[in-house]
Write a protein that holds these residues in place. Structure first.
Motif, PDB file in Angstrom:
ATOM      1  N   GLN A  46     -11.599  16.316  -7.466  1.00 52.42           N
ATOM      2  CA  GLN A  46     -10.996  16.253  -8.804  1.00 52.42           C
ATOM      3  C   GLN A  46      -9.959  15.138  -8.869  1.00 52.42           C
ATOM      4  O   GLN A  46      -9.872  14.415  -9.864  1.00 52.42           O
ATOM      5  CB  GLN A  46     -10.355  17.592  -9.155  1.00 52.42           C
ATOM      6  CG  GLN A  46     -11.348  18.695  -9.463  1.00 52.42           C
ATOM      7  CD  GLN A  46     -10.643  20.018  -9.710  1.00 52.42           C
ATOM      8  OE1 GLN A  46      -9.731  20.117 -10.529  1.00 52.42           O
ATOM      9  NE2 GLN A  46     -11.057  21.059  -8.992  1.00 52.42           N
ATOM     10  N   PHE A  47      -9.164  15.019  -7.788  1.00 50.34           N
ATOM     11  CA  PHE A  47      -8.203  13.915  -7.777  1.00 50.34           C
ATOM     12  C   PHE A  47      -8.919  12.577  -7.772  1.00 50.34           C
ATOM     13  O   PHE A  47      -8.512  11.641  -8.472  1.00 50.34           O
ATOM     14  CB  PHE A  47      -7.264  13.983  -6.571  1.00 50.34           C
ATOM     15  CG  PHE A  47      -6.454  12.727  -6.431  1.00 50.34           C
ATOM     16  CD1 PHE A  47      -5.396  12.471  -7.283  1.00 50.34           C
ATOM     17  CD2 PHE A  47      -6.802  11.752  -5.499  1.00 50.34           C
ATOM     18  CE1 PHE A  47      -4.686  11.280  -7.208  1.00 50.34           C
ATOM     19  CE2 PHE A  47      -6.104  10.564  -5.416  1.00 50.34           C
ATOM     20  CZ  PHE A  47      -5.042  10.330  -6.272  1.00 50.34           C
ATOM     21  N   ALA A  48      -9.983  12.458  -6.994  1.00 47.60           N
ATOM     22  CA  ALA A  48     -10.725  11.200  -6.920  1.00 47.60           C
ATOM     23  C   ALA A  48     -11.277  10.811  -8.290  1.00 47.60           C
ATOM     24  O   ALA A  48     -11.240   9.634  -8.674  1.00 47.60           O
ATOM     25  CB  ALA A  48     -11.857  11.314  -5.905  1.00 47.60           C
ATOM     26  N   ASP A  49     -11.786  11.788  -9.039  1.00 49.84           N
ATOM     27  CA  ASP A  49     -12.304  11.508 -10.383  1.00 49.84           C
ATOM     28  C   ASP A  49     -11.177  11.047 -11.298  1.00 49.84           C
ATOM     29  O   ASP A  49     -11.335  10.086 -12.068  1.00 49.84           O
ATOM     30  CB  ASP A  49     -12.959  12.757 -10.968  1.00 49.84           C
ATOM     31  CG  ASP A  49     -14.258  13.127 -10.258  1.00 49.84           C
ATOM     32  OD1 ASP A  49     -14.821  12.258  -9.555  1.00 49.84           O
ATOM     33  OD2 ASP A  49     -14.701  14.291 -10.400  1.00 49.84           O
ATOM     34  N   LEU A  50     -10.044  11.727 -11.205  1.00 46.55           N
ATOM     35  CA  LEU A  50      -8.885  11.342 -12.017  1.00 46.55           C
ATOM     36  C   LEU A  50      -8.418   9.934 -11.644  1.00 46.55           C
ATOM     37  O   LEU A  50      -8.112   9.114 -12.513  1.00 46.55           O
ATOM     38  CB  LEU A  50      -7.761  12.355 -11.805  1.00 46.55           C
ATOM     39  CG  LEU A  50      -6.464  12.223 -12.578  1.00 46.55           C
ATOM     40  CD1 LEU A  50      -5.785  13.576 -12.688  1.00 46.55           C
ATOM     41  CD2 LEU A  50      -5.493  11.227 -11.943  1.00 46.55           C
ATOM     42  N   ALA A  61       0.830  -1.199   0.000  1.00 44.25           N
ATOM     43  CA  ALA A  61       0.000   0.000   0.000  1.00 44.25           C
ATOM     44  C   ALA A  61       0.866   1.250   0.000  1.00 44.25           C
ATOM     45  O   ALA A  61       2.002   1.241   0.478  1.00 44.25           O
ATOM     46  CB  ALA A  61      -0.925   0.019   1.217  1.00 44.25           C
ATOM     47  N   ILE A  62       0.293   2.323  -0.553  1.00 44.13           N
ATOM     48  CA  ILE A  62       0.889   3.651  -0.483  1.00 44.13           C
ATOM     49  C   ILE A  62      -0.120   4.553   0.211  1.00 44.13           C
ATOM     50  O   ILE A  62      -1.301   4.585  -0.146  1.00 44.13           O
ATOM     51  CB  ILE A  62       1.208   4.226  -1.878  1.00 44.13           C
ATOM     52  CG1 ILE A  62       2.215   3.356  -2.629  1.00 44.13           C
ATOM     53  CG2 ILE A  62       1.716   5.661  -1.765  1.00 44.13           C
ATOM     54  CD1 ILE A  62       3.612   3.368  -2.057  1.00 44.13           C
ATOM     55  N   VAL A  63       0.353   5.311   1.209  1.00 38.20           N
ATOM     56  CA  VAL A  63      -0.501   6.242   1.946  1.00 38.20           C
ATOM     57  C   VAL A  63       0.021   7.657   1.737  1.00 38.20           C
ATOM     58  O   VAL A  63       1.212   7.918   1.899  1.00 38.20           O
ATOM     59  CB  VAL A  63      -0.508   5.925   3.455  1.00 38.20           C
ATOM     60  CG1 VAL A  63      -1.359   6.957   4.212  1.00 38.20           C
ATOM     61  CG2 VAL A  63      -1.019   4.514   3.715  1.00 38.20           C
ATOM     62  N   SER A  64      -0.883   8.558   1.371  1.00 42.86           N
ATOM     63  CA  SER A  64      -0.525   9.969   1.226  1.00 42.86           C
ATOM     64  C   SER A  64      -1.222  10.779   2.301  1.00 42.86           C
ATOM     65  O   SER A  64      -2.441  10.702   2.452  1.00 42.86           O
ATOM     66  CB  SER A  64      -0.942  10.481  -0.161  1.00 42.86           C
ATOM     67  OG  SER A  64      -0.846  11.899  -0.216  1.00 42.86           O
ATOM     68  N   SER A  65      -0.443  11.564   3.035  1.00 48.17           N
ATOM     69  CA  SER A  65      -1.040  12.491   4.004  1.00 48.17           C
ATOM     70  C   SER A  65      -0.579  13.913   3.710  1.00 48.17           C
ATOM     71  O   SER A  65      -0.490  14.756   4.601  1.00 48.17           O
ATOM     72  CB  SER A  65      -0.673  12.096   5.442  1.00 48.17           C
ATOM     73  OG  SER A  65       0.721  12.175   5.638  1.00 48.17           O
ATOM     74  N   ILE A  66      -0.275  14.176   2.437  1.00 52.13           N
ATOM     75  CA  ILE A  66       0.235  15.491   2.056  1.00 52.13           C
ATOM     76  C   ILE A  66      -0.862  16.546   2.140  1.00 52.13           C
ATOM     77  O   ILE A  66      -2.046  16.256   2.044  1.00 52.13           O
ATOM     78  CB  ILE A  66       0.826  15.480   0.639  1.00 52.13           C
ATOM     79  CG1 ILE A  66      -0.252  15.154  -0.401  1.00 52.13           C
ATOM     80  CG2 ILE A  66       1.987  14.504   0.539  1.00 52.13           C
ATOM     81  CD1 ILE A  66       0.193  15.375  -1.825  1.00 52.13           C
ATOM     82  N   GLN A  67      -0.452  17.772   2.323  1.00 52.22           N
ATOM     83  CA  GLN A  67      -1.341  18.927   2.266  1.00 52.22           C
ATOM     84  C   GLN A  67      -0.816  19.873   1.199  1.00 52.22           C
ATOM     85  O   GLN A  67       0.292  19.723   0.698  1.00 52.22           O
ATOM     86  CB  GLN A  67      -1.405  19.620   3.632  1.00 52.22           C
ATOM     87  CG  GLN A  67      -1.964  18.755   4.746  1.00 52.22           C
ATOM     88  CD  GLN A  67      -3.398  18.334   4.488  1.00 52.22           C
ATOM     89  OE1 GLN A  67      -4.208  19.119   4.000  1.00 52.22           O
ATOM     90  NE2 GLN A  67      -3.719  17.088   4.804  1.00 52.22           N
ATOM     91  N   GLY A  68      -1.611  20.858   0.852  1.00 54.22           N
ATOM     92  CA  GLY A  68      -1.171  21.815  -0.158  1.00 54.22           C
ATOM     93  C   GLY A  68      -2.308  22.225  -1.059  1.00 54.22           C
ATOM     94  O   GLY A  68      -3.493  22.009  -0.762  1.00 54.22           O
ATOM     95  N   GLY A  69      -1.949  22.822  -2.183  1.00 56.31           N
ATOM     96  CA  GLY A  69      -2.923  23.279  -3.157  1.00 56.31           C
ATOM     97  C   GLY A  69      -3.162  22.236  -4.228  1.00 56.31           C
ATOM     98  O   GLY A  69      -2.753  21.076  -4.101  1.00 56.31           O
ATOM     99  N   PRO A  70      -3.798  22.620  -5.331  1.00 55.40           N
ATOM    100  CA  PRO A  70      -4.119  21.659  -6.387  1.00 55.40           C
ATOM    101  C   PRO A  70      -2.899  21.008  -7.018  1.00 55.40           C
ATOM    102  O   PRO A  70      -2.986  19.858  -7.473  1.00 55.40           O
ATOM    103  CB  PRO A  70      -4.911  22.489  -7.404  1.00 55.40           C
ATOM    104  CG  PRO A  70      -4.666  23.920  -7.045  1.00 55.40           C
ATOM    105  CD  PRO A  70      -4.375  23.946  -5.585  1.00 55.40           C
ATOM    106  N   ASP A  71      -1.761  21.702  -7.053  1.00 55.05           N
ATOM    107  CA  ASP A  71      -0.552  21.085  -7.621  1.00 55.05           C
ATOM    108  C   ASP A  71      -0.166  19.830  -6.848  1.00 55.05           C
ATOM    109  O   ASP A  71       0.237  18.825  -7.438  1.00 55.05           O
ATOM    110  CB  ASP A  71       0.616  22.072  -7.612  1.00 55.05           C
ATOM    111  CG  ASP A  71       0.474  23.174  -8.650  1.00 55.05           C
ATOM    112  OD1 ASP A  71      -0.398  23.041  -9.535  1.00 55.05           O
ATOM    113  OD2 ASP A  71       1.215  24.168  -8.566  1.00 55.05           O
ATOM    114  N   GLU A  72      -0.284  19.891  -5.521  1.00 60.66           N
ATOM    115  CA  GLU A  72       0.069  18.739  -4.698  1.00 60.66           C
ATOM    116  C   GLU A  72      -1.079  17.729  -4.629  1.00 60.66           C
ATOM    117  O   GLU A  72      -0.877  16.526  -4.834  1.00 60.66           O
ATOM    118  CB  GLU A  72       0.417  19.190  -3.273  1.00 60.66           C
ATOM    119  CG  GLU A  72       1.692  20.012  -3.157  1.00 60.66           C
ATOM    120  CD  GLU A  72       1.507  21.458  -3.575  1.00 60.66           C
ATOM    121  OE1 GLU A  72       2.532  22.107  -3.918  1.00 60.66           O
ATOM    122  OE2 GLU A  72       0.357  21.959  -3.576  1.00 60.66           O
TER     123      GLU A  72
END
Length: 303
Positions: free
Chosen positions: A131-135, A75-86
């Motif tokens: 938007q990320f979820a749709d992508l 598994a890969i887990v992302s807990s990043i924060q930021g704007g749309p670029d991230e």
């Protein structure tokens, strides 16, 4: 349980650090962290405890590092924060690396109320995650993408801070509308526990994995606070839900300079109107996790 490799991005953040601790404490997990070269010294203690470190960051220019992070991982887990670029671009690259490596599960940095039920434009930052979820749905291949939905954070910086449902220093509780919709709150620690458990779970999981430490309407939160603190709150009704819409519209018309004023109101609106309701909840998939309730948190913090 056989040993599983879990890759994690965002270990330096508050939630990421708690997820890191949960995974490091699991003897059946090999934790692999993506860390910027200049930040490697910050994770020296984690390395000493067994975490593997891959130097790099998210993004196209770091494809080699993302490939190394994902190689052999369950598994890969992302807990990043930021704007749309991230949130959109960076996580898309991370998901692409996971897909190429044959990773079983990808957990993006969603961690929210049910943003999939919230109308577009209601919460700006939720729009990016949607938007990320749709992508992700069109590009994930065989990777199982699981979004952790925890409601709001039951924490002094969020419920008692950013969203300002209760202000302990003022002895006041703030509400728009009648406050009768059920709202959902989970501590950072509880969210981290559910995330770490989901990362290594063998069963197929719901794509929208909703969990909650507590489910109370506004008046239930006030009662829980008063019972745990032995302090009486002054309830301040700020207006109707239509008034809240008008206030958000007024602030957003002023541009990004008002971002930190209108964003918490956006989250509170979708909490109070029931739009971001967590239903169904999947706490029972992980019965070993006992998340903290509002009353227990208030008592623990000594408000």
């Amino acid at each position: 349980m056989s040993n599983k490799i879990v890759g994690l991005v965002g270990a330096s953040g508050h939630l990421g650090g708690l997820i890191t601790e949960e995974l490091l404490n699991n003897p059946n997990v090999t934790l692999r962290l993506l860390v910027r070269p200049e930040s490697r010294a910050k994770v020296a203690e984690l390395e000493a405890r067994g975490a593997e470190v891959v130097e790099g960051s998210i993004g196209q220019e770091n494809e080699a590092a993302l490939t190394k992070l994902a190689e052999g991982a369950f598994a890969i887990v992302s807990s990043i924060q930021g704007g749309p670029d991230e949130i959109i671009g960076g996580q898309a690259e991370l998901l692409a690396a996971a897909r190429k490596a044959g990773v079983r599960r990808f957990i993006p940095s969603t961690f929210s109320l049910d943003l999939f039920k919230v109308k577009p434009g209601q919460i700006i930052t939720s729009d990016w995650r949607r938007q990320f979820a749709d992508l992700a749905e069109t590009s994930r291949g065989d990777v199982e993408v699981v979004h952790i939905l925890n409601g709001g954070f039951l924490d002094h910086t969020t419920l008692f801070g950013f969203i300002n449902v209760i202000n302990p220093s003022e002895g006041k509780a703030y509400v728009w509308g009648d406050g009768k919709e059920t709202t959902y709150w989970t501590t950072y620690k509880g969210t981290a526990s559910y995330t770490a458990a989901a990362a290594v779970e063998e069963r197929v999981l719901p794509w929208a994995l909703a969990v909650a430490g507590d489910a109370l309407d506004f008046w239930g939160i006030v009662s829980a606070y008063e019972a745990a603190s032995s302090k009486k709150l002054q309830v301040v009704t700020l207006g109707s839900m239509d008034d809240l819409d008008d206030r958000i519209a007024e602030l957003t018309s002023g541009g990004q300079q008002n971002f930190l004023q209108f964003l918490p109101l956006m989250y509170y609106r979708s909490t109070l109107n029931g739009e971001g309701r967590l239903d169904p909840l999947y706490n029972d998939l992980f019965p070993e996790i006992r998340p903290m309730k509002v009353r227990d948190y208030v008592y623990q913090e000594g408000f």
